[in-house]
Design an enzyme around this catalytic site. Structure first.
Site, PDB file in Angstrom:
ATOM      1  N   SER A  17       0.853  -1.399  -0.052  1.00 13.03           N
ATOM      2  CA  SER A  17      -0.046   0.090   0.093  1.00 13.03           C
ATOM      3  C   SER A  17       0.901   1.382  -0.149  1.00 13.03           C
ATOM      4  CB  SER A  17      -0.957   0.178   1.271  1.00 13.03           C
ATOM      5  OG  SER A  17      -0.440   0.389   2.528  1.00 13.03           O
ATOM      6  N   HIS A  23       9.249   3.220   8.344  1.00 13.90           N
ATOM      7  CA  HIS A  23       8.889   2.448   9.415  1.00 13.90           C
ATOM      8  C   HIS A  23       7.689   2.902  10.252  1.00 13.90           C
ATOM      9  CE1 HIS A  23      10.087  -0.428  12.358  1.00 13.90           C
ATOM     10  NE2 HIS A  23       9.726   0.400  13.414  1.00 13.90           N
TER      11      HIS A  23
HETATM   12  C1  GAR Z   1       4.100  -0.559   6.771  1.00 11.52           C
HETATM   13  O1  GAR Z   1       3.276  -0.262   7.915  1.00 11.52           O
HETATM   14  C2  GAR Z   1       5.685  -0.446   6.795  1.00 11.52           C
HETATM   15  O2  GAR Z   1       5.841   0.655   7.649  1.00 11.52           O
HETATM   16  C3  GAR Z   1       6.008  -1.633   7.440  1.00 11.52           C
HETATM   17  O3  GAR Z   1       5.200  -2.657   6.743  1.00 11.52           O
HETATM   18  C4  GAR Z   1       4.116  -2.233   6.446  1.00 11.52           C
HETATM   19  C5  GAR Z   1       3.977  -2.420   4.942  1.00 11.52           C
HETATM   20  O4  GAR Z   1       2.791  -2.194   4.544  1.00 11.52           O
HETATM   21  N1  GAR Z   1       7.291  -1.733   7.549  1.00 11.52           N
HETATM   22  C6  GAR Z   1       8.142  -2.151   8.414  1.00 11.52           C
HETATM   23  O5  GAR Z   1       7.683  -2.566   9.750  1.00 11.52           O
HETATM   24  C7  GAR Z   1       9.576  -2.291   8.464  1.00 11.52           C
HETATM   25  N2  GAR Z   1      10.283  -2.666   9.541  1.00 11.52           N
HETATM   26  P1  GAR Z   1       2.393  -1.991   2.995  1.00 11.52           P
HETATM   27  O6  GAR Z   1       3.010  -3.253   2.258  1.00 11.52           O
HETATM   28  O7  GAR Z   1       0.714  -1.885   2.596  1.00 11.52           O
HETATM   29  O8  GAR Z   1       2.941  -0.899   2.420  1.00 11.52           O
END
Ligand code: GAR
Length: 202
Positions: free
Chosen positions: A13, A107
């Site tokens: 996302s 993050h």
């Molecule tokens: C997001 O919240 C990102 O900040 C987190 O994973 C999610 C991915 O969502 N990343 C971490 O925790 C890295 N340490 P997305 O695939 O919908 O962008």
């Protein structure tokens, strides 16, 4: 136009929010390639829809040659800045060296708090609530060899509410992430946040 490459493991996302900003013209950048270690990831599915080059590259498909394969794909698509967007693997030295200072991550907390190995996704929000924090947020930072240790570029704070569950907090933080990541890249593209871009752009 800043040429972007993405690495994503799951939903994608954040990547989508950046692609949307490029298409809306609020970010002067061009998504060139998306790489995922997960062949079933939402990120790869979204990319195919958006007609952007997409590759499934993982330890399983490439073994010890994974770092070189990721670097080759980024370079083949002339990527200038790499965006980690929910990428749950460590990057190899090949990519870290070639793109030093030009790899960003988002993050879901206010680093340096609630970062490091094992701190990702919902675990971060659970830890924030368990610690009784009154605010959390999103951080965009540079990536180096260590998890979540690279220089912080920008942060956006988000309130923690008394009635929050990890899920409600995640939703509020994710909305901030989507705003912050695209806005940060727009500032990089405009030269407001200096990072070492390739000489051809200087
Ligand atoms: C997001 O919240 C990102 O900040 C987190 O994973 C999610 C991915 O969502 N990343 C971490 O925790 C890295 N340490 P997305 O695939 O919908 O962008």
């Amino acid at each position: 136009m800043l040429k972007l490459g993405f690495l994503a493991s799951h939903t994608g996302s954040n990547m989508q929010a950046i692609i949307d900003a490029c298409q809306a013209g609020t970010l002067a950048a061009e998504p060139r390639v998306v790489i995922s270690n997960n062949s079933q990831s939402g990120a790869l599915a979204r990319t195919r829809q958006a007609n952007i080059a997409a590759y499934h590259l993982s330890e399983r498909t490439h073994g010890t040659a994974l770092g070189a394969a990721i670097l080759a794909a980024m370079q083949r698509h002339e990527v200038e800045v790499i965006c980690l967007a929910g990428y749950m693997k460590k990057l190899g030295t090949e990519v870290l060296t070639a793109y030093e200072g030009r790899i960003l991550n988002i993050h879901p907390a206010l680093l340096p708090k609630f970062g490091g190995q094992g701190m990702y996704g919902m675990r971060v929000h659970e830890a924030v609530l368990a610690a009784g924090e009154r605010e959390s947020g999103a951080t965009v930072h540079l990536v180096d060899e260590e998890y979540d240790q690279g220089r912080v570029l920008v942060q956006e704070k988000v309130p923690v509410k008394a009635e929050d569950t990890p899920e409600t907090l995640q939703k509020r933080v994710l909305a901030a992430e989507h705003r912050l990541y695209a806005a940060t890249l727009a500032r990089i593209a405009a030269g407001e946040i200096p990072i070492p871009l390739p000489r051809s752009r200087a």
